[in-house]
Scaffold this motif. Structure first.
Motif, mmCIF file in Angstrom:
data_model
loop_
_atom_site.group_PDB
_atom_site.id
_atom_site.type_symbol
_atom_site.label_atom_id
_atom_site.label_comp_id
_atom_site.label_asym_id
_atom_site.label_seq_id
_atom_site.Cartn_x
_atom_site.Cartn_y
_atom_site.Cartn_z
ATOM 1 N N ASP A 75 0.853 -1.183 0.000
ATOM 2 C CA ASP A 75 0.000 0.000 0.000
ATOM 3 C C ASP A 75 0.892 1.237 0.000
ATOM 4 N N ALA A 76 0.724 2.101 -1.004
ATOM 5 C CA ALA A 76 1.585 3.285 -1.130
ATOM 6 C C ALA A 76 1.349 4.292 -0.018
ATOM 7 N N THR A 77 0.229 4.152 0.701
ATOM 8 C CA THR A 77 -0.051 5.091 1.796
ATOM 9 C C THR A 77 0.655 4.679 3.082
ATOM 10 N N VAL A 78 1.174 3.467 3.127
ATOM 11 C CA VAL A 78 1.886 2.987 4.311
ATOM 12 C C VAL A 78 3.335 3.475 4.239
ATOM 13 N N LEU A 79 3.770 4.190 5.270
ATOM 14 C CA LEU A 79 5.139 4.705 5.321
ATOM 15 C C LEU A 79 6.026 3.769 6.127
ATOM 16 N N VAL A 80 7.211 3.523 5.633
ATOM 17 C CA VAL A 80 8.172 2.681 6.340
ATOM 18 C C VAL A 80 9.504 3.425 6.428
ATOM 19 N N THR A 81 10.299 3.035 7.395
ATOM 20 C CA THR A 81 11.635 3.596 7.583
ATOM 21 C C THR A 81 12.645 2.477 7.426
ATOM 22 N N VAL A 82 13.691 2.742 6.660
ATOM 23 C CA VAL A 82 14.687 1.718 6.347
ATOM 24 C C VAL A 82 16.023 2.103 6.967
ATOM 25 N N GLY A 83 16.639 1.156 7.642
ATOM 26 C CA GLY A 83 17.992 1.340 8.164
ATOM 27 C C GLY A 83 18.936 0.393 7.458
ATOM 28 N N VAL A 84 20.161 0.860 7.184
ATOM 29 C CA VAL A 84 21.119 0.035 6.448
ATOM 30 C C VAL A 84 22.462 0.065 7.162
ATOM 31 N N ASP A 85 22.973 -1.131 7.480
ATOM 32 C CA ASP A 85 24.326 -1.284 8.018
ATOM 33 C C ASP A 85 25.224 -1.679 6.853
ATOM 34 N N THR A 86 26.177 -0.818 6.502
ATOM 35 C CA THR A 86 26.955 -1.004 5.280
ATOM 36 C C THR A 86 28.294 -1.677 5.562
ATOM 37 N N HIS A 87 28.724 -2.479 4.592
ATOM 38 C CA HIS A 87 30.017 -3.164 4.665
ATOM 39 C C HIS A 87 30.628 -3.205 3.272
ATOM 40 N N ALA A 88 31.832 -3.730 3.187
ATOM 41 C CA ALA A 88 32.550 -3.731 1.911
ATOM 42 C C ALA A 88 31.847 -4.598 0.864
ATOM 43 N N ASP A 89 31.368 -5.773 1.261
ATOM 44 C CA ASP A 89 30.815 -6.719 0.296
ATOM 45 C C ASP A 89 29.300 -6.827 0.323
ATOM 46 N N ALA A 90 28.681 -6.459 1.446
ATOM 47 C CA ALA A 90 27.228 -6.605 1.551
ATOM 48 C C ALA A 90 26.667 -5.564 2.501
ATOM 49 N N HIS A 91 25.421 -5.158 2.227
ATOM 50 C CA HIS A 91 24.695 -4.236 3.096
ATOM 51 C C HIS A 91 23.509 -4.984 3.702
ATOM 52 N N VAL A 92 23.287 -4.753 4.997
ATOM 53 C CA VAL A 92 22.151 -5.380 5.681
ATOM 54 C C VAL A 92 21.109 -4.301 5.945
ATOM 55 N N ALA A 93 19.879 -4.548 5.519
ATOM 56 C CA ALA A 93 18.797 -3.574 5.655
ATOM 57 C C ALA A 93 17.740 -4.091 6.612
ATOM 58 N N ALA A 94 17.113 -3.145 7.321
ATOM 59 C CA ALA A 94 16.001 -3.460 8.217
ATOM 60 C C ALA A 94 14.898 -2.447 7.979
ATOM 61 N N VAL A 95 13.640 -2.893 7.999
ATOM 62 C CA VAL A 95 12.492 -2.034 7.718
ATOM 63 C C VAL A 95 11.592 -1.980 8.949
ATOM 64 N N LEU A 96 11.213 -0.766 9.346
ATOM 65 C CA LEU A 96 10.256 -0.550 10.431
ATOM 66 C C LEU A 96 8.979 0.038 9.854
ATOM 67 N N ASP A 97 7.841 -0.400 10.380
ATOM 68 C CA ASP A 97 6.589 0.206 9.954
ATOM 69 C C ASP A 97 6.340 1.480 10.758
ATOM 70 N N GLU A 98 5.181 2.091 10.551
ATOM 71 C CA GLU A 98 4.889 3.376 11.197
ATOM 72 C C GLU A 98 4.822 3.283 12.715
ATOM 73 N N ARG A 99 4.551 2.099 13.249
ATOM 74 C CA ARG A 99 4.475 1.913 14.698
ATOM 75 C C ARG A 99 5.822 1.540 15.296
ATOM 76 N N GLY A 100 6.862 1.421 14.459
ATOM 77 C CA GLY A 100 8.178 1.046 14.944
ATOM 78 C C GLY A 100 8.397 -0.443 15.056
ATOM 79 N N VAL A 101 7.525 -1.223 14.450
ATOM 80 C CA VAL A 101 7.654 -2.676 14.487
ATOM 81 C C VAL A 101 8.586 -3.127 13.360
ATOM 82 N N LEU A 102 9.538 -3.980 13.687
ATOM 83 C CA LEU A 102 10.451 -4.515 12.680
ATOM 84 C C LEU A 102 9.696 -5.509 11.798
ATOM 85 N N VAL A 103 9.616 -5.200 10.495
ATOM 86 C CA VAL A 103 8.817 -6.041 9.599
ATOM 87 C C VAL A 103 9.665 -6.831 8.620
#
Length: 351
Positions: free
Chosen positions: A6-34
Motif C-alpha cells: 500500500d503506497a499510503t503505508v510509510l516505512v523507515t529503512v535502516g542500512v548497516d553497510t560493509h565492503a561486500d554486503a549491506h544489511v537492511a532493516a524495515v520498520l513500519d509506522e508503529r516502529g515494528v520490525l517487519v
C-alpha cells in the motif's frame, strides 16, 4: 514480499553497510520490525534493496551508516532516486552492551535513529566538483606524508653516515641535500660508504618523484578549487587554494545541508563546549568534528594574527578580558568559522 504494498503505508529503512554486503532493516509506522535482508554492495544490489524495501510500503527515509565510506555508493543511488537519505552514526555503546552486536541489530538501530529523530544529518552529495577535489586531495595528502617520511629517513641516514659523507651533507638545506644525494654514483654496496650513498640516492629520487607528483596534483586542484569556491572565500586573509579546498570538502557538494553557523562550527570542531557544575560555568576545547577543517581554520587564524591589524586588536581585547592566548585563539577560530559559513552557503539557502 510478493504482495503489492500500500503506497499510503510509510516505512523507515535502516542500512548497516560493509565492503561486500549491506544489511537492511524495515520498520513500519508503529516502529515494528517487519523485515531484514542482506544485499550485495553493488549497483544491482542497491536496486534490489530499494525494490525489496518498497514491498513493505513507501520508504519515508533511509538511514545509512558510513555514507562517507562503504555506504557512499548506496547513498548516491538513493539520492538519485529522490529518496530522503539520513546519515547515521554507529549505535550507542550502551545498547550494544545489553543487546550484543550483529549487522541486523545495527541496521535496526539505524532505522530507529531516523524514525525517532535522533539522526537528522544530511550526508554529502559526493556528485560534483567538490568530490573531485576530495579525491585529488586524498592522493595529494598521501604524497605529502610519504615525502615527509622520506625526508626524515634521508636525514636520519645522513646523521649515521661515515664521517666524511656526514660532514659534507649535514648542514645542507632540504632542496640541496636531495639534489646532491640524487646524483650519487656508488660503486657497489659491499662497504658502508657506498651502501649509504645508494640508500641516500634511492630516498632522494623518491622525494623528487613525490615532489613532481604533488606539483601535478596542485596544478589539477587549483582550477577546480577556483571554480568551486565562492569568490568571497578566496578573498579572505589566510585562505589559499589548499585551505579553501579543505573547507569545500568539509562542506560537501551540498552546503545547504549546513543549517546554521553553529552546526558548521561544530562540524569543524571549533564550537565551544560548555562545562558547568554548580556555580562554575566555563567552556572547554572541542576535540570533535573534522580535524582537517579545524587545522585549516587554525592556519587562517595564525595568518590573520600575523598580518591583519583587526585580528591583532581582537586577540588583544580577548586577552584584556581575562582569556589566555589559547582561549583567545579559540574565540577567533569560532568567529572565522561563522565568516566561512556565510561564504560557503549559497545566498538563497540562508535561513
Amino acid at each position: 514480499m510478493t504482495t503489492i504494498a500500500d503506497a499510503t503505508v510509510l516505512v523507515t529503512v535502516g542500512v548497516d553497510t560493509h565492503a561486500d554486503a549491506h544489511v537492511a532493516a524495515v520498520l513500519d509506522e508503529r516502529g515494528v520490525l517487519v523485515g531484514t535482508r542482506s544485499f550485495p554492495s553493488t549497483r544491482a544490489g542497491h536496486g534490489q534493496l530499494v525494490i525489496w524495501a518498497a514491498g513493505f510500503g513507501r520508504p519515508e527515509a533511509f538511514g545509512v551508516e558510513g555514507t562517507g565510506a562503504w555506504g557512499a555508493g548506496l547513498a548516491r543511488h538513493l539520492g538519485a532516486l529522490g529518496y530522503v537519505v539520513v546519515e547515521v552514526d554507529r549505535p550507542d555503546r550502551t545498547d550494544r552492551y545489553h543487546r550484543g552486536k550483529t549487522d541486523v541489530f545495527d541496521a535496526e538501530a539505524a532505522a530507529r535513529a531516523v524514525q525517532s529523530g535522533r539522526a537528522t544529518t544530511v550526508p554529502k552529495a559526493r556528485n560534483g566538483l567538490v568530490e573531485a577535489i576530495r579525491v585529488l586531495r586524498v592522493a595529494r595528502g598521501s604524497a605529502v606524508g610519504d615525502r615527509a617520511g622520506a625526508i626524515n629517513r634521508l636525514k636520519s641516514l645522513v646523521s649515521t653516515a661515515p664521517d666524511d659523507l656526514r660532514d659534507r651533507l649535514r648542514n645542507l638545506d632540504n632542496q640541496t641535500l636531495v639534489r646532491i644525494c640524487a646524483g650519487f654514483r656508488p660503486c657497489g654496496v659491499t662497504d658502508p660508504l657506498n651502501a649509504t650513498k645508494h640508500a641516500l640516492r634511492s630516498l632522494a629520487r623518491r622525494i623528487t618523484q613525490l615532489t613532481d607528483e604533488i606539483d601535478d596534483l596542485d596544478a589539477q586542484l587549483e582550477p577546480l578549487v577556483t571554480a568551486a569556491a565562492p569568490p568571497a572565500l578566496l578573498e579572505r586573509v589566510g585562505v589559499g587554494i589548499d585551505v579553501a579546498g579543505q573547507l569545500l570538502v568539509t562542506a560537501g557538494d551540498n552546503p545547504d545541508r549546513l543549517h546554521s553557523p553553529g552546526a558548521f562550527a561544530m562540524l569543524c570542531g571549533v564550537a565551544p563546549i560548555p562545562v558547568a557544575s554548580g556555580k562554575t560555568s566555563t567552556h572547554r576545547l572541542n576535540r570533535g568534528g573534522d580535524r582537517a577543517a579545524n587545522a585549516a581554520i587554525y592556519r587562517i587564524a595564525l595568518c590573520r594574527m600575523r598580518w591583519d591589524p583587526d585580528t591583532q586588536a581582537y586577540i588583544a581585547k580577548k586577552i584584556a578580558e581575562g582569556k589566555t592566548k589559547r582561549g583567545a585563539i579559540r574565540c577567533l577560530k569560532h568567529h572565522i568559522s561563522r565568516e566561512i559559513y556565510k561564504d560557503l552557503r549559497p545566498p538563497t539557502c540562508h535561513p
